[in-house]
Design a protein around this motif. Sequence first.
Motif, PDB file in Angstrom:
ATOM      1  N   LEU A 100       0.824  -1.208   0.000  1.00 19.62           N
ATOM      2  CA  LEU A 100       0.000   0.000   0.000  1.00 19.62           C
ATOM      3  C   LEU A 100       0.865   1.268   0.000  1.00 19.62           C
ATOM      4  N   ILE A 101       1.976   1.238   0.729  1.00 19.30           N
ATOM      5  CA  ILE A 101       2.883   2.389   0.741  1.00 19.30           C
ATOM      6  C   ILE A 101       3.501   2.594  -0.647  1.00 19.30           C
ATOM      7  N   THR A 102       3.872   1.488  -1.294  1.00 21.90           N
ATOM      8  CA  THR A 102       4.452   1.574  -2.638  1.00 21.90           C
ATOM      9  C   THR A 102       3.471   2.210  -3.616  1.00 21.90           C
ATOM     10  N   TYR A 103       2.220   1.794  -3.540  1.00 19.86           N
ATOM     11  CA  TYR A 103       1.198   2.369  -4.416  1.00 19.86           C
ATOM     12  C   TYR A 103       1.013   3.859  -4.132  1.00 19.86           C
ATOM     13  N   SER A 104       1.134   4.262  -2.877  1.00 18.89           N
ATOM     14  CA  SER A 104       0.846   5.645  -2.477  1.00 18.89           C
ATOM     15  C   SER A 104       2.039   6.580  -2.619  1.00 18.89           C
ATOM     16  N   PHE A 105       3.207   6.047  -2.956  1.00 19.21           N
ATOM     17  CA  PHE A 105       4.412   6.876  -2.984  1.00 19.21           C
ATOM     18  C   PHE A 105       4.293   8.027  -3.984  1.00 19.21           C
ATOM     19  N   SER A 106       3.649   7.802  -5.109  1.00 13.16           N
ATOM     20  CA  SER A 106       3.493   8.870  -6.105  1.00 13.16           C
ATOM     21  C   SER A 106       2.673  10.030  -5.541  1.00 13.16           C
ATOM     22  N   LEU A 107       1.696   9.743  -4.690  1.00 15.63           N
ATOM     23  CA  LEU A 107       0.898  10.806  -4.068  1.00 15.63           C
ATOM     24  C   LEU A 107       1.755  11.629  -3.104  1.00 15.63           C
ATOM     25  N   ILE A 108       2.662  10.958  -2.404  1.00 18.62           N
ATOM     26  CA  ILE A 108       3.582  11.660  -1.505  1.00 18.62           C
ATOM     27  C   ILE A 108       4.479  12.601  -2.308  1.00 18.62           C
ATOM     28  N   LEU A 109       4.932  12.141  -3.480  1.00 19.19           N
ATOM     29  CA  LEU A 109       5.742  12.990  -4.353  1.00 19.19           C
ATOM     30  C   LEU A 109       4.984  14.225  -4.811  1.00 19.19           C
ATOM     31  N   LEU A 110       3.712  14.026  -5.110  1.00 25.51           N
ATOM     32  CA  LEU A 110       2.902  15.127  -5.619  1.00 25.51           C
ATOM     33  C   LEU A 110       2.614  16.185  -4.559  1.00 25.51           C
ATOM     34  N   LYS A 111       2.362  15.765  -3.346  1.00 21.10           N
ATOM     35  CA  LYS A 111       1.884  16.661  -2.297  1.00 21.10           C
ATOM     36  C   LYS A 111       2.989  17.253  -1.427  1.00 21.10           C
ATOM     37  N   ASN A 112       4.234  16.793  -1.594  1.00 18.17           N
ATOM     38  CA  ASN A 112       5.304  17.240  -0.703  1.00 18.17           C
ATOM     39  C   ASN A 112       6.561  17.600  -1.493  1.00 18.17           C
ATOM     40  N   PRO A 113       7.474  18.387  -0.891  1.00 17.51           N
ATOM     41  CA  PRO A 113       8.757  18.674  -1.540  1.00 17.51           C
ATOM     42  C   PRO A 113       9.564  17.398  -1.751  1.00 17.51           C
ATOM     43  N   HIS A 114      10.452  17.423  -2.733  1.00 12.58           N
ATOM     44  CA  HIS A 114      11.230  16.214  -3.039  1.00 12.58           C
ATOM     45  C   HIS A 114      12.119  15.773  -1.871  1.00 12.58           C
ATOM     46  N   TRP A 115      12.606  16.754  -1.080  1.00  7.76           N
ATOM     47  CA  TRP A 115      13.459  16.355   0.042  1.00  7.76           C
ATOM     48  C   TRP A 115      12.691  15.490   1.044  1.00  7.76           C
ATOM     49  N   PHE A 116      11.404  15.809   1.256  1.00  7.40           N
ATOM     50  CA  PHE A 116      10.610  15.000   2.175  1.00  7.40           C
ATOM     51  C   PHE A 116      10.332  13.628   1.574  1.00  7.40           C
ATOM     52  N   SER A 117      10.051  13.580   0.270  1.00  9.96           N
ATOM     53  CA  SER A 117       9.785  12.297  -0.397  1.00  9.96           C
ATOM     54  C   SER A 117      11.003  11.380  -0.318  1.00  9.96           C
ATOM     55  N   LEU A 118      12.195  11.969  -0.501  1.00  8.87           N
ATOM     56  CA  LEU A 118      13.418  11.164  -0.407  1.00  8.87           C
ATOM     57  C   LEU A 118      13.668  10.709   1.032  1.00  8.87           C
ATOM     58  N   LEU A 119      13.363  11.583   1.990  1.00 10.69           N
ATOM     59  CA  LEU A 119      13.479  11.189   3.394  1.00 10.69           C
ATOM     60  C   LEU A 119      12.516  10.046   3.707  1.00 10.69           C
ATOM     61  N   PHE A 120      11.295  10.133   3.189  1.00 11.07           N
ATOM     62  CA  PHE A 120      10.312   9.066   3.355  1.00 11.07           C
ATOM     63  C   PHE A 120      10.826   7.775   2.718  1.00 11.07           C
ATOM     64  N   PHE A 121      11.392   7.889   1.529  1.00 12.56           N
ATOM     65  CA  PHE A 121      11.989   6.761   0.813  1.00 12.56           C
ATOM     66  C   PHE A 121      12.997   6.043   1.712  1.00 12.56           C
ATOM     67  N   VAL A 122      13.963   6.811   2.238  1.00 15.31           N
ATOM     68  CA  VAL A 122      15.032   6.232   3.068  1.00 15.31           C
ATOM     69  C   VAL A 122      14.461   5.607   4.337  1.00 15.31           C
ATOM     70  N   ALA A 123      13.516   6.307   4.985  1.00 19.22           N
ATOM     71  CA  ALA A 123      12.956   5.813   6.247  1.00 19.22           C
ATOM     72  C   ALA A 123      12.249   4.473   6.048  1.00 19.22           C
ATOM     73  N   VAL A 124      11.465   4.339   4.970  1.00 18.72           N
ATOM     74  CA  VAL A 124      10.730   3.092   4.719  1.00 18.72           C
ATOM     75  C   VAL A 124      11.703   1.950   4.432  1.00 18.72           C
ATOM     76  N   ILE A 125      12.734   2.219   3.613  1.00 20.27           N
ATOM     77  CA  ILE A 125      13.716   1.179   3.285  1.00 20.27           C
ATOM     78  C   ILE A 125      14.423   0.698   4.546  1.00 20.27           C
ATOM     79  N   ILE A 126      14.817   1.648   5.393  1.00 17.26           N
ATOM     80  CA  ILE A 126      15.526   1.269   6.627  1.00 17.26           C
ATOM     81  C   ILE A 126      14.611   0.476   7.549  1.00 17.26           C
TER      82      ILE A 126
END
Length: 422
Positions: A100-126
């Motif tokens: 579900l997070i993978t499906y929703s990642f594009s929405l996070i990109l749309l609604k937030n700055p890229h730095w936050f999206s990348l931080l979210f990316f790293v946090a989920v992977i870790i």
Amino acid sequence: MEVENWIPQTLIEFVLVVLFSLSIGLEQRKRFPKEKQTFGTDRTFAFIGVLGFLLLLADKETLIPFLVGFVMVGVFLAIYYFQKIKIEGRYGLTTVILGLITYSFSLILLKNPHWFSLLFFVAVIILAQIKKPLQDFSDEIDSEEFITLAKFIIITGVVLPLLPKETGLDWLPVSPYNIWLAVVVVSAISYLSYLLRKYAFPKAGLLLTGILGGLYSSTASTIILAKKSKETGRQPKTYAATIVMATAMMFLRIYILIVIFNVALALKALPYFIVLFGVTLTVGFWMYRSGKDEVSASQPILDDRNPLEFKVAVVFSLLYVLFSAITQFSITHFGQQGLNGLSIIVGFTDIDPFLLNLFQGHYDVTSHALLAATLQAIVGNNIIKLGYAWFLSGEGTKKWVLKGFGVVLLFNIAAILLLYTY
């Protein structure tokens, strides 16, 4: 020219979605052997991410296609989940949530700055990767630690914002907000030291014990280590070095507090604290190196008492208010001489409330006078710690503690004389 000016925004977002989705899929493939992979891994997660991105592009305003797709993906993941329970008897939801997070990642990109999206990316992977370390850590952590964390959140995020930032009292130059902010900052430093000592370095050697203990309370560390040296009767140089190291960390901790509360004073104090911290650290390290051949003793155990006890915060607050009133009275009636005399006397008590009051208070004195009062209070505190170490240490440790603190006090007094000279 910035990258985003010549590379289409949509292309950047698509690449990020694919990378995120593939990373999640590869992590799942690595975590589960093939015979247990009842749900797809790398390609499947990549397709889920791409599907969410395409449906989001179809209508970015209403999000209807995206939401319909979310429901459809959720249905398929629910089918997978119940089949997994039926076949394998496992109830873990991690794979479903990650889908579900993978499906929703594009929405996070749309609604937030890229730095936050990348931080979210790293946090989920870790978080997806550290299941075993988290399980091991949870087995070691005490149940009371969650109460301690809750207390810290309450004093920081609940109590502090509710307090008034103005004071209507002539004899009290700081507001309730300033008083409690001092409690929060000191508690945060103590809490961090407590967590590092208890969980990151539970089997720390003598030297590291002194360093971490000094961040919490150099006076408490001095008393405990001095008593321990007398109990063991061994490693006199090493115990003395550890006590001196705790005092070195006191200089660092006080300077951190100055930086937080009074930047102008921090700039003026910087050379003095660099020298005092460096000299004390060098003395402690030299004593430790010269004592490395001593017979090993059992590890000392510093007090692991909860640093966020309510009564400790109340006592600190009351002392802060008391020193605020006394300082205001001394400066009003006796000027800088009153502040100097008070700083020397306070040095033989708990200096943190007094120093924080100086750093935060709006007194009619120069930064030069504030720095002098700070260094004078530290001298008194170091003398009282020398007294504790002398009376509580073993015979072998006493002479080394006297030598170590002698050098530290000499430089401390020299710094005060230099300050008064120039």
